[in-house]
Design a protein around this motif. Sequence first.
Motif, short mmCIF file in Angstrom:
data_model
loop_
_atom_site.label_atom_id
_atom_site.label_comp_id
_atom_site.label_asym_id
_atom_site.label_seq_id
_atom_site.Cartn_x
_atom_site.Cartn_y
_atom_site.Cartn_z
N HIS A 174 0.86 -1.19 0.00
CA HIS A 174 0.00 0.00 0.00
C HIS A 174 0.89 1.23 0.00
O HIS A 174 1.69 1.43 0.92
CB HIS A 174 -0.90 -0.01 1.23
CG HIS A 174 -1.76 1.22 1.36
ND1 HIS A 174 -2.51 1.73 0.31
CD2 HIS A 174 -1.98 2.04 2.42
CE1 HIS A 174 -3.16 2.80 0.71
NE2 HIS A 174 -2.85 3.02 1.98
N LEU A 175 0.79 2.06 -1.04
CA LEU A 175 1.65 3.24 -1.16
C LEU A 175 1.17 4.37 -0.25
O LEU A 175 -0.02 4.65 -0.17
CB LEU A 175 1.69 3.73 -2.61
CG LEU A 175 2.44 2.86 -3.62
CD1 LEU A 175 2.41 3.53 -4.99
CD2 LEU A 175 3.88 2.62 -3.18
N LEU A 176 2.15 5.01 0.41
CA LEU A 176 1.89 6.14 1.28
C LEU A 176 2.99 7.17 1.07
O LEU A 176 4.05 6.85 0.52
CB LEU A 176 1.89 5.71 2.75
CG LEU A 176 0.78 4.76 3.22
CD1 LEU A 176 1.08 4.28 4.63
CD2 LEU A 176 -0.57 5.46 3.17
N PRO A 177 2.79 8.42 1.50
CA PRO A 177 3.90 9.38 1.48
C PRO A 177 5.06 8.88 2.34
O PRO A 177 4.85 8.16 3.32
CB PRO A 177 3.27 10.65 2.08
CG PRO A 177 1.80 10.48 1.87
CD PRO A 177 1.53 9.02 1.98
N GLN A 178 6.28 9.28 1.97
CA GLN A 178 7.46 8.78 2.68
C GLN A 178 7.38 9.05 4.18
O GLN A 178 7.71 8.18 4.99
CB GLN A 178 8.73 9.42 2.12
CG GLN A 178 10.00 8.97 2.86
CD GLN A 178 11.26 9.54 2.25
OE1 GLN A 178 11.55 9.28 1.09
NE2 GLN A 178 12.00 10.31 3.03
N GLU A 179 6.95 10.24 4.57
CA GLU A 179 6.89 10.57 5.99
C GLU A 179 5.97 9.62 6.74
O GLU A 179 6.28 9.20 7.86
CB GLU A 179 6.41 12.01 6.17
CG GLU A 179 6.41 12.47 7.62
CD GLU A 179 6.05 13.94 7.77
OE1 GLU A 179 5.84 14.38 8.91
OE2 GLU A 179 5.99 14.65 6.74
N LYS A 180 4.86 9.24 6.11
CA LYS A 180 3.92 8.32 6.75
C LYS A 180 4.52 6.91 6.86
O LYS A 180 4.31 6.22 7.86
CB LYS A 180 2.62 8.29 5.94
CG LYS A 180 1.50 7.48 6.56
CD LYS A 180 0.99 8.11 7.84
CE LYS A 180 -0.27 7.39 8.34
NZ LYS A 180 -0.62 7.80 9.72
N VAL A 181 5.27 6.50 5.84
CA VAL A 181 5.94 5.20 5.89
C VAL A 181 6.94 5.17 7.04
O VAL A 181 7.02 4.19 7.80
CB VAL A 181 6.64 4.89 4.55
CG1 VAL A 181 7.50 3.64 4.66
CG2 VAL A 181 5.60 4.71 3.45
N LEU A 182 7.70 6.25 7.21
CA LEU A 182 8.66 6.32 8.31
C LEU A 182 7.95 6.24 9.66
O LEU A 182 8.39 5.53 10.56
CB LEU A 182 9.45 7.63 8.22
CG LEU A 182 10.37 7.81 7.01
CD1 LEU A 182 10.98 9.20 7.02
CD2 LEU A 182 11.46 6.76 6.98
N GLN A 183 6.84 6.93 9.78
CA GLN A 183 6.13 7.00 11.06
C GLN A 183 5.46 5.69 11.44
O GLN A 183 5.36 5.36 12.62
CB GLN A 183 5.08 8.10 10.99
CG GLN A 183 5.64 9.50 10.90
CD GLN A 183 4.57 10.55 10.63
OE1 GLN A 183 3.41 10.21 10.35
NE2 GLN A 183 4.94 11.82 10.72
N ASP A 184 5.01 4.92 10.44
CA ASP A 184 4.17 3.76 10.72
C ASP A 184 4.90 2.42 10.72
O ASP A 184 4.33 1.40 11.13
CB ASP A 184 3.02 3.69 9.70
CG ASP A 184 2.02 4.81 9.88
OD1 ASP A 184 2.16 5.59 10.85
OD2 ASP A 184 1.10 4.92 9.04
N SER A 185 6.14 2.39 10.26
CA SER A 185 6.83 1.11 10.06
C SER A 185 7.50 0.61 11.34
O SER A 185 8.26 1.33 11.99
CB SER A 185 7.90 1.25 8.97
OG SER A 185 7.31 1.59 7.73
N ASP A 186 7.24 -0.66 11.66
CA ASP A 186 7.98 -1.33 12.73
C ASP A 186 9.36 -1.75 12.21
O ASP A 186 10.33 -1.78 12.97
CB ASP A 186 7.22 -2.56 13.21
CG ASP A 186 5.87 -2.18 13.80
OD1 ASP A 186 5.84 -1.46 14.81
OD2 ASP A 186 4.83 -2.61 13.24
#
Length: 212
Positions: free
Chosen positions: A81-93
């Motif tokens: 699921h594609l997201l903005p980079q900042e959101k990927v950084l914030q949500d990834s374990d």
Amino acid sequence: MILLLLASAKKFCVLERMVQRGEWDYAITKPSDTIHGKTLGLVGCGNIARAVARKAKVFDMDIIGCDPGVTEQEVAKYGIHLLPQEKVLQDSDFLSLHAPLNRYTKHMINRETLSQMKPGAILINTARGPLVDEQALREAVLSGHLAGAALDVLNEEPVRPDAPLLGQEQIILTPHCAWYSETAMHTLLKSAAEEVVRALRGEPLFHPVSHN
């Protein structure tokens, strides 16, 4: 990459060194957790990242990614699921790097982007070493903001004796070998030779390289 993910999540290297010292206590790894149901973030969603996503789904991981060069439709069938980079950084374990190295991506993982990552996350890099500011990563791990990191590539290879990531128990380092197996080596040599033959015959190339 999956091997590094599992090894870092379960602190495998810490456990192995402990047993080699003649000790026996899994509690040394506390806190650690399963990867089941956790979120894996992919920075770059090309062929390798898509192969990683297929394998990660076996562990029932949620897969998110960012890549300005692909569309949601292209990667949806891989469970990304594609997201903005900042959101990927914030949500990834777990955050796994699969971006190319160029003037825009050098040290894309730096103090600012590391500070955006989820507390307790783990960074994995099997792409290109200079994507990561190693001193900033060292600080993020030692401060406890990140739980650890696993890198198969470094800014300078072979590794320097004074490299900032050496000697840190929470950081796994391997010598740019994630690609290697005897089967992979055979496939690499065979595909290169076949590409040369196609070029000499004037046939379309499977892996053309642009100099632009």
